[in-house]
Design an enzyme around this catalytic site. Structure first.
Site, PDB file in Angstrom:
ATOM      1  NE  ARG A 103      -2.442   1.356   3.456  1.00  0.00           N
ATOM      2  CZ  ARG A 103      -3.153   0.606   4.345  1.00  0.00           C
ATOM      3  NH1 ARG A 103      -4.577  -0.069   4.058  1.00  0.00           N
ATOM      4  NH2 ARG A 103      -2.276   0.688   6.132  1.00  0.00           N
ATOM      5  CE  LYS A 206      -2.297   4.371   7.502  1.00  0.00           C
ATOM      6  NZ  LYS A 206      -3.995   5.186   8.037  1.00  0.00           N
ATOM      7  CD  GLU A 242     -11.956   5.264   4.555  1.00  0.00           C
ATOM      8  OE1 GLU A 242     -12.067   4.016   5.343  1.00  0.00           O
ATOM      9  OE2 GLU A 242     -10.541   4.894   3.511  1.00  0.00           O
TER      10      GLU A 242
HETATM   11  C1  LIG Z   1      -8.617   6.176   6.260  1.00  0.00           C
HETATM   12  C2  LIG Z   1      -8.207   5.160   7.501  1.00  0.00           C
HETATM   13  N1  LIG Z   1      -9.393   3.626   6.188  1.00  0.00           N
HETATM   14  C3  LIG Z   1      -9.435   2.517   7.204  1.00  0.00           C
HETATM   15  C4  LIG Z   1      -7.651   2.391   7.881  1.00  0.00           C
HETATM   16  C5  LIG Z   1      -7.576   0.935   8.319  1.00  0.00           C
HETATM   17  O1  LIG Z   1      -7.075   0.312   7.470  1.00  0.00           O
HETATM   18  P1  LIG Z   1      -6.052  -0.981   7.733  1.00  0.00           P
HETATM   19  O2  LIG Z   1      -7.210  -2.055   8.101  1.00  0.00           O
HETATM   20  O3  LIG Z   1      -4.918  -1.207   6.575  1.00  0.00           O
HETATM   21  O4  LIG Z   1      -5.446  -0.183   9.309  1.00  0.00           O
HETATM   22  C6  LIG Z   1      -7.322   3.019   8.458  1.00  0.00           C
HETATM   23  C7  LIG Z   1      -5.740   3.267   9.509  1.00  0.00           C
HETATM   24  O5  LIG Z   1      -4.803   2.675   8.563  1.00  0.00           O
HETATM   25  C8  LIG Z   1      -7.238   4.632   7.641  1.00  0.00           C
HETATM   26  O6  LIG Z   1      -6.171   5.735   8.166  1.00  0.00           O
END
Ligand SMILES: Cc1ncc(COP(=O)(O)O)c(C=O)c1O
Length: 362
Positions: A103, A206, A242
């Site tokens: 990612r 991210k 989200e």
């Molecule tokens: C905006 C957002 N959505 C979803 C997630 C969850 O992603 P992950 O399960 O890969 O931590 C995160 C955290 O990383 C986030 O910042």
């Protein structure tokens, strides 16, 4: 771009830095929240003239960067979040770090930054964990060691263009629950007048800009006693995207696991893990689809999922004049609890993981 493997550095680190026996005192492991706590070592590597250097562990928790760095002016930066888990036998697990590495590669590509090879990413994570092992909570406390990798554009620059140099760094800190209360449900607020990402913008990566855009709605939600905001799709504002810094999932009344699909959602590693576990271990139909904000009645349970959030049950959602309660405002629903037990059982090494999900730190 080339990754220079650094065996000399590794030897140095093994002999002089690893401290496996001393636990950090004065930490109430079972009551940790999600706050910064300074630990001993962080990893740093510099990219210049087309390649990353070998990188090193350092005690310095500050970065000295040029005033015209693109990370400061044009948001040319991205980050990751993953955790190290202490198992019952004292060993340490990383949960799907290769997915975080991939990612981060996508985030770097989207912002025209050099990527970090997966092998370099995982080795740097392991080095940081081993050097800070005394900050990793004992098994059974629920606390973990949160790793925060980042890539930032640095060096002299003034126009809107990619930076001449970059820094890749990983620091870590011990953490507990992200949302207050852990498995106790929390309530969320929909503020359709704020989006966190544009339809073909950077929502699926991210990058810091997405989070900057969420600060005001997040503050409004907290002032109104909600845990955070729920964001709707930026095109029609009719579908859930989200839950603050976590993905959404719902359990329908006919026992399906549903989580939203959209190009502006961050592809959560936890969410994809739950889709797999719901299908393979709980024998549920598991779907990425549409979750309409005016059809919440279809769900018997709902939750937020992510590395930091783990699985946090959603008690209720306030949308306009309506406050919709799912299973309960005070108790976690049975399917959410089963998913939580399965996921955390795998992460802490108590339940067998699907192949390739756990990487041991040794
Ligand atoms: C905006 C957002 N959505 C979803 C997630 C969850 O992603 P992950 O399960 O890969 O931590 C995160 C955290 O990383 C986030 O910042």
């Amino acid at each position: 771009m080339q990754f220079l493997h650094n065996s000399v550095n590794l030897c140095f680190y093994n002999k002089n830095i690893r401290n496996t026996t001393t636990m950090t005192k004065n930490i109430d492991w079972s009551n940790l929240g999600f706050s910064y706590i300074k630990t001993d070592y962080r990893f740093i590597s510099h990219w210049k003239d087309g390649q990353w250097d070998q990188g090193k562990l350092t005690k310095d928790d500050t970065l000295h960067i040029h005033e015209s760095s693109t990370a400061l002016h044009y948001g040319q930066q991205c980050f990751e979040g993953l955790k190290a888990y202490r198992c019952k036998d004292g060993s340490i697990n990383l949960f799907r770090p290769d997915e975080n590495a991939k990612r981060m590669q996508r985030s770097c590509q989207r912002l025209l930054m050099p990527t970090i090879p997966t092998e370099m990413f995982i080795k740097a994570c392991k080095d940081v964990i081993k050097a800070n092992e005394k900050w990793l909570a004992p098994y059974g406390t629920g606390a973990t060691l949160y790793l925060r990798p980042m890539v930032i554009g640095v060096g002299e620059n003034i126009g809107v263009r990619t930076a001449p140099e970059f820094i890749f760094s990983i620091f870590c800190c011990p953490v507990g629950s992200y949302f207050k209360g852990g498995l106790t449900p929390s309530n969320f607020l929909v503020l359709p007048e704020y989006d966190r990402a544009a339809p073909y913008g950077t929502g699926a990566t991210k990058v810091g800009g997405n989070y900057a855009a969420s600060l005001i709605p997040g503050k409004i939600a907290k002032e109104r006693n909600f845990s955070d905001c729920i964001y709707l799709d930026p095109t029609t504002h009719t579908k859930i995207e989200e839950v603050g810094a976590a993905n959404f999932f719902g359990i329908t009344k006919d026992n399906k696991f549903i989580t939203p699909k959209s190009p502006s959602i961050l592809p959560s590693i936890t969410k994809y893990s739950l889709l797999h576990l719901a299908k393979e271990r709980l024998n549920m139909e598991a779907i990425e689809g549409e979750v309409y904000i005016d059809k919440l009645d279809e769900f018997s349970e709902a939750g937020a999922c992510g590395t930091a959030a783990v699985i946090s049950p959603i008690g209720g959602i306030q949308y306009k004049e309506n406050f919709h309660i799912f299973y309960s405002e005070t108790e976690v629903g049975p399917i959410t609890k089963r998913l939580y037990d399965e996921l955390t059982g795998i992460q802490f090494g108590d339940i067998e993981a699907p192949e390739g999900w756990i990487i041991k730190v040794d």
